[in-house]
Design a protein around this motif. Structure first.
Motif, short mmCIF file in Angstrom:
data_model
loop_
_atom_site.label_atom_id
_atom_site.label_comp_id
_atom_site.label_asym_id
_atom_site.label_seq_id
_atom_site.Cartn_x
_atom_site.Cartn_y
_atom_site.Cartn_z
N THR B 137 -17.64 -5.71 10.13
CA THR B 137 -17.10 -6.14 11.43
C THR B 137 -16.20 -5.07 12.04
N LEU B 138 -15.42 -4.40 11.19
CA LEU B 138 -14.53 -3.31 11.64
C LEU B 138 -14.94 -2.04 10.90
N PRO B 139 -16.06 -1.43 11.28
CA PRO B 139 -16.59 -0.30 10.50
C PRO B 139 -15.53 0.81 10.38
N GLY B 140 -15.39 1.33 9.19
CA GLY B 140 -14.48 2.45 8.98
C GLY B 140 -13.02 2.06 8.81
N TYR B 141 -12.71 0.76 8.89
CA TYR B 141 -11.30 0.37 8.73
C TYR B 141 -10.77 0.78 7.36
N ARG B 142 -9.64 1.45 7.38
CA ARG B 142 -8.95 1.83 6.14
C ARG B 142 -7.54 1.29 6.21
N GLY B 143 -7.20 0.46 5.27
CA GLY B 143 -5.84 -0.07 5.27
C GLY B 143 -5.79 -1.41 4.59
N LEU B 144 -4.61 -2.03 4.70
CA LEU B 144 -4.38 -3.29 4.01
C LEU B 144 -5.06 -4.44 4.75
N VAL B 145 -5.60 -5.38 4.01
CA VAL B 145 -6.14 -6.62 4.56
C VAL B 145 -5.40 -7.77 3.89
N CYS B 146 -4.97 -8.74 4.70
CA CYS B 146 -4.24 -9.88 4.14
C CYS B 146 -5.09 -11.13 4.30
N MET B 147 -5.22 -11.88 3.20
CA MET B 147 -6.05 -13.08 3.21
C MET B 147 -5.19 -14.27 2.78
N ALA B 250 7.13 -8.04 0.14
CA ALA B 250 6.65 -7.37 -1.07
C ALA B 250 5.50 -6.42 -0.76
N ASN B 251 4.81 -6.65 0.34
CA ASN B 251 3.66 -5.82 0.70
C ASN B 251 3.94 -4.87 1.86
N ARG B 252 5.14 -4.97 2.42
CA ARG B 252 5.48 -4.23 3.63
C ARG B 252 5.26 -2.72 3.50
N HIS B 253 5.59 -2.17 2.33
CA HIS B 253 5.50 -0.71 2.16
C HIS B 253 4.07 -0.20 2.22
N ALA B 279 8.62 -8.32 10.88
CA ALA B 279 8.78 -7.19 9.96
C ALA B 279 8.41 -5.87 10.63
N GLY B 280 8.20 -5.90 11.95
CA GLY B 280 7.89 -4.67 12.66
C GLY B 280 6.45 -4.22 12.50
N ALA B 281 5.59 -5.12 12.10
CA ALA B 281 4.17 -4.81 11.96
C ALA B 281 3.36 -5.74 12.86
#
Lengths: 303, 303
Positions: B137-147, B250-253, B279-281
């Motif tokens: 759905t988001l080709p190439g996405y690199r980063g954190l995913v929250c479920m 705990a996951n912010r960093h 949290a500024g995100a």
């Protein structure tokens, strides 16, 4: 040739009721325990519960009964409004309330608990009397006191003054997770074996190192059982250690160089002392019954 | 003039079973849901549970049924051994197992979950398929995913590769504390009112600021009700916010500048997005059903 009973000391908690008969020189003549804690009683049940417990105590006329603990809660016998921290615990007796015991021979006083508004809402009932007793046992002690249990209290004591305190739901959390959570499937085994202690040390280490990630670390109990084949005793130890390690890490910055007095069950105090050592501090287990008695005595003497 | 069913996509979770019939071009023809989740079934119940769900589906001969989720757990239909992270999720189909459906017309494959040993034991079953779908759905996405959910997953995704992941027991903890702990006495009220939202923001703020003190902050729910007269709705909001704030802290960093994709229920994703902003995100809710379908489709296409 029994000494006569000068007064009766009572610790009336949520689960249990304990009473000690005391002579005029402060010696304990006898003790009684009943399962009639606050959690099992309605307001109307208190006079009979107390009378039943003291039924065989020979009284020389009207006798003072000094009570600490949950009997003074709003849902207890008669509410003893909280003193507010910071406060000097030597003033506890001035906050006592006097319910009708239904007997001319039992003059009951219930000591107040302590609440805190500044620096975070908090409450205690019963622990304040132990702290007053600790102040009598270790005169002049200034520093943190740890009271492990269902709801662990950490109090900053300055002689008989309580400066501030916090409550950690560590014991209740262990019970909840062991009984009702998905982790229960992974727990079990011997409560004191070597495998459990191995798990305890691993959990305590993780809790001390990563206190901000408790919600994440908890699931590792389950994952360790599933993919690393950890035994139920190891997992139970890990969970216990993780929770205690996390609790101690959160309070570590307040611990000075003196050993931290630990007031609670022998087993629990030994575990807390073990984790305090892992954190580079020291614990000093103190007899919980001795300090509650000392506290009731101090309160009475201040009257 | 219904299109014919080319294959059947199934998400077989702990609580529920969902199936979608798909045509040859990948369109969803219909969907069905049943409460026959893994938690309610023995191994022998699976063939009938699936046949019952698909009883009115017209099949043109033998048809593939591709399943993700807990049906592949050890206590499910047939264990599909975990792939181990880091791993490329486009290889999921190669780890599929094939239980006997009891029908020549239903050729069942169950996708594996993913485990992790390096950097902390962990497991997921079902979420890996959603992550593969997110990568489509988001080709190439690199980063954190929250479920967000009962057991929230936080996965570091690099295209279709899962680098590492954690699990936070946030949702289960809220349930446990609301249902079984001393805090339950202080909770209640409207699930969406302004008072609850006030409490939620206060709790999230405390969780974000003091994630290492969750065990201590939790008791403040009770203390706030007792001494500051906080309403049940406020306290329920506070507890929810405190847990989510602690989890996000705990996951912010690990969160970069891109919005964090949020896969879960609408309500929960909105709450997580709110706290991520505090949290500024930024959070980016993604439709959970769409990504599980996209994941099953991607897995099938890789076969």
């Amino acid at each position: 040739m029994s000494e006569s009973v000068a007064w009766v000391a009572v610790d009336w908690g949520t689960s249990n009721l304990r009473a000690w008969t005391i002579d005029a020189t402060g010696n304990v003549l006898g003790s009684r325990t009943s399962p009639k804690g606050m959690g099992k009683l309605t307001r109307e049940d208190y006079p009979a519960a107390l009378a039943d417990l003291l039924t065989d105590v020979p009284l020389d006329g009207p006798t003072d009964v000094l009570v600490c603990g949950m009997a003074g809660a709003r849902q207890g016998w008669l509410e003893a409004p909280y003193l507010e921290a910071p406060t000097d615990l030597s003033g506890l007796i001035r906050g006592a309330v006097h319910p009708d015991s239904g007997s001319a021979d039992l003059r009951v006083s219930i000591l107040p608990g302590v609440c805190q508004r500044q620096g975070g809402d908090n409450v205690m009932r019963g622990e304040e009397t132990q702290l007053l007793g600790l102040a009598a046992t270790l005169p002049g002690y200034r520093g943190l006191v740890c009271m492990p249990g269902t709801h662990s209290k950490w109090a900053m004591l300055e002689g008989t003054r309580i400066a501030h305190f916090t409550t950690a739901m560590t014991g209740e959390m262990f019970e909840l997770l062991s009984t009702h959570s998905v982790l229960r499937h992974s727990l079990g085994g011997d409560l004191s074996g070597e495998v459990r202690n191995e798990g305890f040390k691993a959990g305590a280490g993780d809790g001390l190192s990563h206190p901000a990630d408790l919600l994440g670390q908890l699931f590792r109990v389950r994952a360790s059982a599933l993919i690393s084949g950890r035994e139920p005793a190891w997992c139970a130890g890990y969970l216990s250690g993780l929770l205690i390690g996390t609790e101690i890490a959160a309070n570590r910055h307040q611990i000075g160089n003196d050993p931290v007095p630990l007031i609670g069950s022998h087993t629990l105090c030994a575990l807390y002392a073990q984790v305090l050592e892992m954190a580079g501090a020291t614990g000093r287990p103190v007899d919980a019954t001795a300090v509650v008695l000392a506290g009731l005595k101090s309160a009475r003497e201040a009257a």
